[in-house]
Design an enzyme around this catalytic site. Structure first.
Site, mmCIF file in Angstrom:
data_model
loop_
_atom_site.group_PDB
_atom_site.id
_atom_site.type_symbol
_atom_site.label_atom_id
_atom_site.label_comp_id
_atom_site.label_asym_id
_atom_site.label_seq_id
_atom_site.Cartn_x
_atom_site.Cartn_y
_atom_site.Cartn_z
ATOM 1 N N ASP A 127 0.837 -1.205 0.000
ATOM 2 C CA ASP A 127 0.000 0.000 0.000
ATOM 3 C C ASP A 127 0.871 1.255 0.000
ATOM 4 O O ASP A 127 0.598 2.225 -0.717
ATOM 5 C CB ASP A 127 -0.997 -0.001 1.175
ATOM 6 C CG ASP A 127 -0.407 -0.552 2.464
ATOM 7 O OD1 ASP A 127 0.732 -1.058 2.434
ATOM 8 O OD2 ASP A 127 -1.073 -0.460 3.505
ATOM 9 N N ASP A 161 1.502 -1.512 -13.707
ATOM 10 C CA ASP A 161 0.566 -0.677 -14.466
ATOM 11 C C ASP A 161 0.557 0.750 -13.920
ATOM 12 O O ASP A 161 0.439 1.718 -14.663
ATOM 13 C CB ASP A 161 -0.857 -1.253 -14.409
ATOM 14 C CG ASP A 161 -1.125 -2.205 -15.578
ATOM 15 O OD1 ASP A 161 -0.138 -2.651 -16.205
ATOM 16 O OD2 ASP A 161 -2.297 -2.496 -15.860
ATOM 17 N N ASP A 184 1.709 -7.020 -10.849
ATOM 18 C CA ASP A 184 0.773 -6.709 -11.924
ATOM 19 C C ASP A 184 0.235 -5.290 -11.741
ATOM 20 O O ASP A 184 0.240 -4.460 -12.657
ATOM 21 C CB ASP A 184 -0.390 -7.731 -11.859
ATOM 22 C CG ASP A 184 -1.264 -7.699 -13.095
ATOM 23 O OD1 ASP A 184 -0.996 -6.885 -13.992
ATOM 24 O OD2 ASP A 184 -2.223 -8.497 -13.157
#
Ligand code: NAD
Length: 358
Positions: free
Chosen positions: A222, A250, A246
């Site tokens: 986080d 991005d 993943d």
């Protein structure tokens, strides 16, 4: 002779791969490379032809190749077919069948595109991060998984699982690559909540003992998501598991302005690799000739560097891309006022020409 398998896939896949092949042909000429090319269907295109997103014939060719250049797969046409036959499953199977456990995703901000980032230029200019994502384990593959009935309602479940050896081998890849860069690795976990990443942290820390020159830090996912948009230049190499990797890669993609600019490599233990852009098949723009082929072209550069051990060719391809950006050529996704908007094909041809000129 090196054998390269081309897997164009779906959506914009065939359009962008065609431009990477154009650049490959120019590289062959300039550097006198000895390359044989083969092509096979994958994803939705393979499902339409063979009823399977990864037909045995495609997998056999992939096994025989030295490296694979992959476009993209998927699209709404195949979103409702049975889950095991969906294009994405074909790609997951291909990665795991070939043991492609190390996914390398560089996020580099080209100075010419500093305005395209959603962050302030001073926060992102000069950005050069490498995300090393574990690709064949974790929650995307863990068993048991599924959707079942329980107490009269449906329950969905997946399993996040990593063995110590899987953790250690991806950590080693990250440490070795950091040694060729700025000697810093940040391992991302959620060790305060998930046992699997508690072990991850312990194993990565232990693996670091073999790399005394590397500065290792740890960060909860986080916080990493936050730091990537607050102060991304603090990172050199980030190493993490499949799911976190993943998402974070991005996010890092957006720092650079366009997902159309991001290449990736997925390597096995012997540096055989599958090279593909980070983006998907972009069904919304497929067939319009406006997709950005640069991520795929730079994936080809990574193929030259890691699988064919031709760093010189990789550098020349990167330089050709920079030259074309310097000339002001932009596909629609990276277009800003004062630059020249070009098609997928024009962009590919310009890079091939720049490469041929040297
Ligand atoms: P996407 O990456 O395909 O598209 C997201 C947005 O970025 C779209 O607006 C698209 O037009 C744009 N975009 C992507 N690549 C671009 C390029 N080269 N040039 C210009 N613009 C570009 O993601 P999505 O829309 O979430 O997914 C579409 C399909 O792709 C889905 O079926 C998904 O499963 C699949 N997918 C495949 C891969 C892969 O092949 N490895 C990865 C991600 C998604």
């Amino acid at each position: 002779m090196s054998h390269i398998l081309i897997l164009p896939g779906d959506g914009i896949g065939p359009e962008i791969v065609q431009e990477a092949v154009r650049v490959l042909r120019a590289a062959e000429q300039r550097f006198g490379l000895d390359i044989s090319l083969d092509e096979a269907p994958v994803g939705g295109a393979a499902y339409d032809l063979h009823g399977d997103p990864l037909p045995q014939s495609t997998l056999d060719k992939a096994r025989a190749a030295d490296a694979i250049l992959f476009g993209s797969i998927g699209g709404p046409k195949w979103d409702t077919i049975e889950r095991d036959k969906r294009p994405e499953r074909g790609l997951l199977r291909l990665r795991s069948s070939l043991g492609l456990f190390a996914n390398l995703r560089p996020a580099i901000l080209f100075p010419q595109l500093a305005d395209a980032s959603s962050l302030k230029p001073e926060v992102v200019s000069g950005l050069d991060i490498l995300i090393v994502r574990e690709l064949t384990g974790g929650i995307y593959f863990g068993q048991p998984r599924g959707i079942r009935e329980e107490n009269g309602e449906r329950v969905g479940f997946n399993t996040d699982v990593y063995s110590e050896s899987e953790m250690r081998r991806i950590a080693k890849v990250a440490f070795e690559l950091a040694g060729q860069r700025n000697n810093k690795v940040c391992s991302v976990d959620k060790a305060n909540v998930l046992e699997v990443t508690e072990l991850w942290k312990e194993v990565v820390t232990d693996a670091a003992k073999d790399y005394p020159n590397i500065e290792l830090s740890h960060m909860y996912v986080d916080n990493a998501a936050m730091q990537l948009v607050r102060a991304p230049k603090q990172f050199d190499v980030i190493v993490t598991g499949n799911l976190f990797g993943d998402i974070l890669s991005d996010e890092a993609a957006m720092l650079t302005g366009s997902i159309g600019m991001l290449p990736s490599a997925s390597l096995d233990e012997n540096r055989k690799g599958l090279y593909e852009p980070c983006h998907g098949s972009a069904p919304d723009i497929a067939g319009q000739g406006i997709a950005n082929p640069l991520a795929t072209i730079m994936s080809l550069a990574m193929l030259m560097r890691y699988s064919l051990e031709r760093g010189d060719v990789a550098d020349a391809i990167q330089a050709a891309v920079e030259q074309v950006l310097d000339q002001g050529l932009r596909t629609a996704d990276i277009y800003t006022e004062g630059t020249r908007k070009v098609s997928t094909e024009e962009m590919g041809a310009a890079v091939a020409e720049a490469l041929a000129r040297g």
